[in-house]
Every structure is written in C-alpha cells, then in structure tokens.
Design a protein around this motif. Sequence first.
Motif, PDB file in Angstrom:
ATOM      1  N   CYS A 253     -24.718  33.022 -36.285  1.00 48.91           N
ATOM      2  CA  CYS A 253     -24.861  33.677 -37.596  1.00 48.91           C
ATOM      3  C   CYS A 253     -24.823  32.669 -38.735  1.00 48.91           C
ATOM      4  CB  CYS A 253     -23.730  34.686 -37.793  1.00 48.91           C
ATOM      5  SG  CYS A 253     -23.887  36.133 -36.748  1.00 48.91           S
ATOM      6  N   ARG A 254     -23.913  31.689 -38.663  1.00 54.59           N
ATOM      7  CA  ARG A 254     -23.736  30.761 -39.783  1.00 54.59           C
ATOM      8  C   ARG A 254     -24.951  29.881 -40.022  1.00 54.59           C
ATOM      9  NH1 ARG A 254     -19.068  26.902 -37.356  1.00 54.59           N
ATOM     10  NH2 ARG A 254     -19.617  25.583 -39.108  1.00 54.59           N
ATOM     11  N   ARG A 255     -25.865  29.821 -39.028  1.00 52.94           N
ATOM     12  CA  ARG A 255     -27.086  29.032 -39.189  1.00 52.94           C
ATOM     13  C   ARG A 255     -28.202  29.803 -39.888  1.00 52.94           C
ATOM     14  NH1 ARG A 255     -27.054  23.598 -37.339  1.00 52.94           N
ATOM     15  NH2 ARG A 255     -25.366  23.420 -35.823  1.00 52.94           N
ATOM     16  N   LEU A 256     -28.008  31.091 -40.061  1.00 51.74           N
ATOM     17  CA  LEU A 256     -29.066  31.911 -40.653  1.00 51.74           C
ATOM     18  C   LEU A 256     -29.043  31.795 -42.175  1.00 51.74           C
ATOM     19  CD1 LEU A 256     -28.820  35.119 -38.446  1.00 51.74           C
ATOM     20  CD2 LEU A 256     -30.262  33.104 -38.132  1.00 51.74           C
ATOM     21  N   ARG A 257     -30.225  31.904 -42.766  1.00 53.07           N
ATOM     22  CA  ARG A 257     -30.347  31.786 -44.215  1.00 53.07           C
ATOM     23  C   ARG A 257     -30.428  33.169 -44.834  1.00 53.07           C
ATOM     24  NH1 ARG A 257     -34.866  27.492 -43.005  1.00 53.07           N
ATOM     25  NH2 ARG A 257     -36.029  29.410 -42.783  1.00 53.07           N
ATOM     26  N   GLN A 258     -30.337  33.196 -46.141  1.00 48.41           N
ATOM     27  CA  GLN A 258     -30.358  34.474 -46.846  1.00 48.41           C
ATOM     28  C   GLN A 258     -31.600  35.298 -46.478  1.00 48.41           C
ATOM     29  OE1 GLN A 258     -29.558  34.389 -50.981  1.00 48.41           O
ATOM     30  NE2 GLN A 258     -29.737  36.613 -51.140  1.00 48.41           N
ATOM     31  N   ASP A 259     -32.759  34.635 -46.411  1.00 45.95           N
ATOM     32  CA  ASP A 259     -33.975  35.411 -46.126  1.00 45.95           C
ATOM     33  C   ASP A 259     -33.993  35.893 -44.673  1.00 45.95           C
ATOM     34  OD1 ASP A 259     -34.344  32.676 -45.457  1.00 45.95           O
ATOM     35  OD2 ASP A 259     -36.493  33.015 -45.252  1.00 45.95           O
ATOM     36  N   ASP A 260     -33.308  35.185 -43.772  1.00 47.57           N
ATOM     37  CA  ASP A 260     -33.171  35.694 -42.400  1.00 47.57           C
ATOM     38  C   ASP A 260     -32.418  37.032 -42.414  1.00 47.57           C
ATOM     39  OD1 ASP A 260     -34.369  33.447 -41.189  1.00 47.57           O
ATOM     40  OD2 ASP A 260     -32.475  32.352 -41.188  1.00 47.57           O
ATOM     41  N   TRP A 261     -31.316  37.066 -43.179  1.00 44.22           N
ATOM     42  CA  TRP A 261     -30.528  38.308 -43.239  1.00 44.22           C
ATOM     43  C   TRP A 261     -31.334  39.437 -43.874  1.00 44.22           C
ATOM     44  CZ3 TRP A 261     -26.915  38.437 -39.930  1.00 44.22           C
ATOM     45  CH2 TRP A 261     -26.111  37.324 -39.674  1.00 44.22           C
ATOM     46  N   GLN A 262     -32.161  39.094 -44.882  1.00 44.32           N
ATOM     47  CA  GLN A 262     -32.997  40.127 -45.505  1.00 44.32           C
ATOM     48  C   GLN A 262     -33.959  40.716 -44.474  1.00 44.32           C
ATOM     49  OE1 GLN A 262     -32.302  41.082 -48.431  1.00 44.32           O
ATOM     50  NE2 GLN A 262     -31.310  39.372 -49.458  1.00 44.32           N
ATOM     51  N   ARG A 263     -34.560  39.825 -43.663  1.00 43.87           N
ATOM     52  CA  ARG A 263     -35.530  40.315 -42.681  1.00 43.87           C
ATOM     53  C   ARG A 263     -34.841  41.076 -41.549  1.00 43.87           C
ATOM     54  NH1 ARG A 263     -38.472  36.279 -40.086  1.00 43.87           N
ATOM     55  NH2 ARG A 263     -36.779  34.846 -40.549  1.00 43.87           N
ATOM     56  N   ILE A 264     -33.642  40.628 -41.144  1.00 44.86           N
ATOM     57  CA  ILE A 264     -32.899  41.355 -40.117  1.00 44.86           C
ATOM     58  C   ILE A 264     -32.559  42.761 -40.625  1.00 44.86           C
ATOM     59  CG2 ILE A 264     -30.702  41.476 -38.870  1.00 44.86           C
ATOM     60  CD1 ILE A 264     -30.832  38.364 -38.705  1.00 44.86           C
ATOM     61  N   ALA A 265     -32.124  42.852 -41.891  1.00 39.24           N
ATOM     62  CA  ALA A 265     -31.789  44.168 -42.457  1.00 39.24           C
ATOM     63  C   ALA A 265     -33.037  45.055 -42.519  1.00 39.24           C
ATOM     64  CB  ALA A 265     -31.172  44.000 -43.849  1.00 39.24           C
ATOM     65  N   LEU A 266     -34.152  44.476 -42.945  1.00 40.39           N
ATOM     66  CA  LEU A 266     -35.398  45.248 -43.044  1.00 40.39           C
ATOM     67  C   LEU A 266     -35.813  45.783 -41.672  1.00 40.39           C
ATOM     68  CD1 LEU A 266     -37.974  46.110 -44.635  1.00 40.39           C
ATOM     69  CD2 LEU A 266     -38.969  43.893 -43.986  1.00 40.39           C
ATOM     70  N   GLU A 267     -35.798  44.916 -40.655  1.00 42.04           N
ATOM     71  CA  GLU A 267     -36.208  45.359 -39.317  1.00 42.04           C
ATOM     72  C   GLU A 267     -35.183  46.308 -38.699  1.00 42.04           C
ATOM     73  OE1 GLU A 267     -39.098  45.155 -38.228  1.00 42.04           O
ATOM     74  OE2 GLU A 267     -39.924  43.643 -39.572  1.00 42.04           O
ATOM     75  N   THR A 268     -33.909  46.147 -39.058  1.00 39.85           N
ATOM     76  CA  THR A 268     -32.892  47.105 -38.598  1.00 39.85           C
ATOM     77  C   THR A 268     -33.246  48.500 -39.110  1.00 39.85           C
ATOM     78  OG1 THR A 268     -31.150  45.439 -38.496  1.00 39.85           O
ATOM     79  CG2 THR A 268     -30.442  47.735 -38.749  1.00 39.85           C
ATOM     80  N   ARG A 269     -33.553  48.589 -40.404  1.00 44.99           N
ATOM     81  CA  ARG A 269     -33.902  49.897 -40.974  1.00 44.99           C
ATOM     82  C   ARG A 269     -35.162  50.459 -40.301  1.00 44.99           C
ATOM     83  NH1 ARG A 269     -32.858  46.875 -45.896  1.00 44.99           N
ATOM     84  NH2 ARG A 269     -35.085  46.893 -46.398  1.00 44.99           N
ATOM     85  N   ARG A 270     -36.159  49.587 -40.085  1.00 47.06           N
ATOM     86  CA  ARG A 270     -37.417  50.047 -39.488  1.00 47.06           C
ATOM     87  C   ARG A 270     -37.248  50.478 -38.039  1.00 47.06           C
ATOM     88  NH1 ARG A 270     -41.584  45.355 -41.456  1.00 47.06           N
ATOM     89  NH2 ARG A 270     -42.063  46.192 -43.510  1.00 47.06           N
TER      90      ARG A 270
END
Length: 304
Positions: free
Chosen positions: A188-205
């Motif tokens: 997790c600590r290696r992920l960047r802000q935009d990674d988390w944005q995309r993970i959240a987006l795909e989680t919702r989808r």
Amino acid sequence: MCRGLAPIQGRRIVSAMLPRGRVRPLAVRPTARVLCRRLAGRAIAGVHRRGKRVVIELAASAGRPREWLVIEPRMTGLMLVVDPPTTEHVRLVVSLAGRSPRQFLFWDRRGLGTIRLVDDRGLEAACGGAKLGPDGLVVEGDDLRRVLGSSRRAVKAALLDQRAVAGIGNIYAAEILFRVGIDPRARCRRLRQDDWQRIALETRRVLAEAVRLEGSSIGDETYRTADSRPGRAQLRHRVYGREGQPCRRCRTPIVRIVLAQRATFFCPACQQRVERRASRRPARCAAHAKQAKAPGSCGVGRRG
Ligand SMILES: [Zn+2]
C-alpha cells in the motif's frame, strides 16, 4: 440479497425458530431462545445493508425499543424468501403474517455466518465507524489513502479490511485490481494518490456491476439470490477462478497465488509490480523522453 428481501418490509413476524441439526452451530446473540422470543410479534420496518451484513430493522413495540437483526452471511450464507437448497443447513426460519412470502430464512452450509439481535447501541458497535469503513459503492480515493496509504500490507489484503472500506470480498478485490492494473502483492505505501483514486473508482464500478448482476455464483453454486436463482456477475470475472486461462486483455495465462491465506488471481502482464514502476516508466513514456521530465511528473502512459 437485500433487494431480494425487500418484500418482507412492512410485514409482521409471527414466530422465529433456529433449527438444531447435526451441522456446526451458528454464532447467535443473544441465545436462540431469547432471540426467538424477542422477534415474535415485531413489525419489520426496513431491510438495510451495512458492508457485507444484512440489517433488518424491527419497529419499537410493546415497550421494546427499536431493534436490529444483523445477519452476516460470510462464505456460504444465504437469505431466502423461497424454499432452501437443502433443509439441513437452514439456520433461522422467520414466519410472517399474511400474504407471500410467508417466511424468510437464513441458510448456511459451512456455518460461518452470524446472527445478532441488537439495539441502537449494539448496531453502532456491530456496524459503526469503528467496525466498517466507507461503503465500497461510494468510497473515494482519499478515504482509502488516509487509512491505507502508509500500510506495509499487500493492497489486495488491505482491500478486504472492512474497517478500511466496507463491502469488498475476495472475488471483487481481485477483479478491482485487474481493472486498475496493479499487482495484488503491491505494498500500500508504494501506491500514489492517483492509484488510490483509480482503485476507488474501480471499486465503485465493480461493486455496482456485481449488485446489478445479483452477485457471483461460482464453483459449487452455493450463492443464490433471495428467490433462489444464480447470480450473473461471475460471467464478468476477468481473473477470479481463471487460473491458467488466457487474460481477456493480453492472452497471458492468469496466475493463482495465496496471499494472506486467500486465493488470489491476477494477470502477471497487465498488473504492474509498482516497486518496479519508477524505473520502467521513462523508457515507455514518450513525453518523458522528449522533455526529460522526472518520473512521476507526467500522467502519460500510466498502464505502460
Ligand atoms: Zn493480461
């Protein structure tokens, strides 16, 4: 599950019973006897979901405060308003007054599910912010990054942590990370802000699609809808349960590993090891080559 239970809303409970069989007994609170006594005669004011739990709201009556029947199906639990697949694994039968459905059931083959009857305070303890993070259908990247951003855990294991985000199970964690293009073992600590944005987006989808398709019936076909039909979300699985089969995007065989004791599926070509990403990106990104920008300053070529 909860949509399938909607017809019990507004109905009155005549009686409840917890059949005792040869199967592993379920975790029930309070005792079976007290639970059944307290359910009898109550009106069902609503059917709700909290993460992966079904929450049936019981209206206040005869001096009893409003209460909540919280059922966590876990691995093999089903909520049904029709006849169960087998009678031996029926764990709770609640008979209703009036028209169809005449009852609702909790059925659980492995017996890992739980049944709890709680008051408002008990609901907060069972399903409040200390137990469940934001719901996966509405989670934002900042929610995930705040809770998981400095964690050393593998991202796939972290997404199953219900305190971080509520509602993601083992199947959908794999599907979300395939769609994002991140290796499930990435820290997790290696992920960047935009990674988390995309993970959240795909989680919702991914979760919205699974809800629309009424869940995943896989393998032994344990999972059924409340009216005992198979779900259809398994038809959209891109990695889960597809070990050795070609990736739907690049034809590389899908790999199965065990991560934090759970079967984990991914495409080794489509899903990046983020640890290697910084050194690989400049060579793959035309904008970097042209302008000699530092890696990370450009959003081009995110998927490599
Ligand atoms: Zn692939």
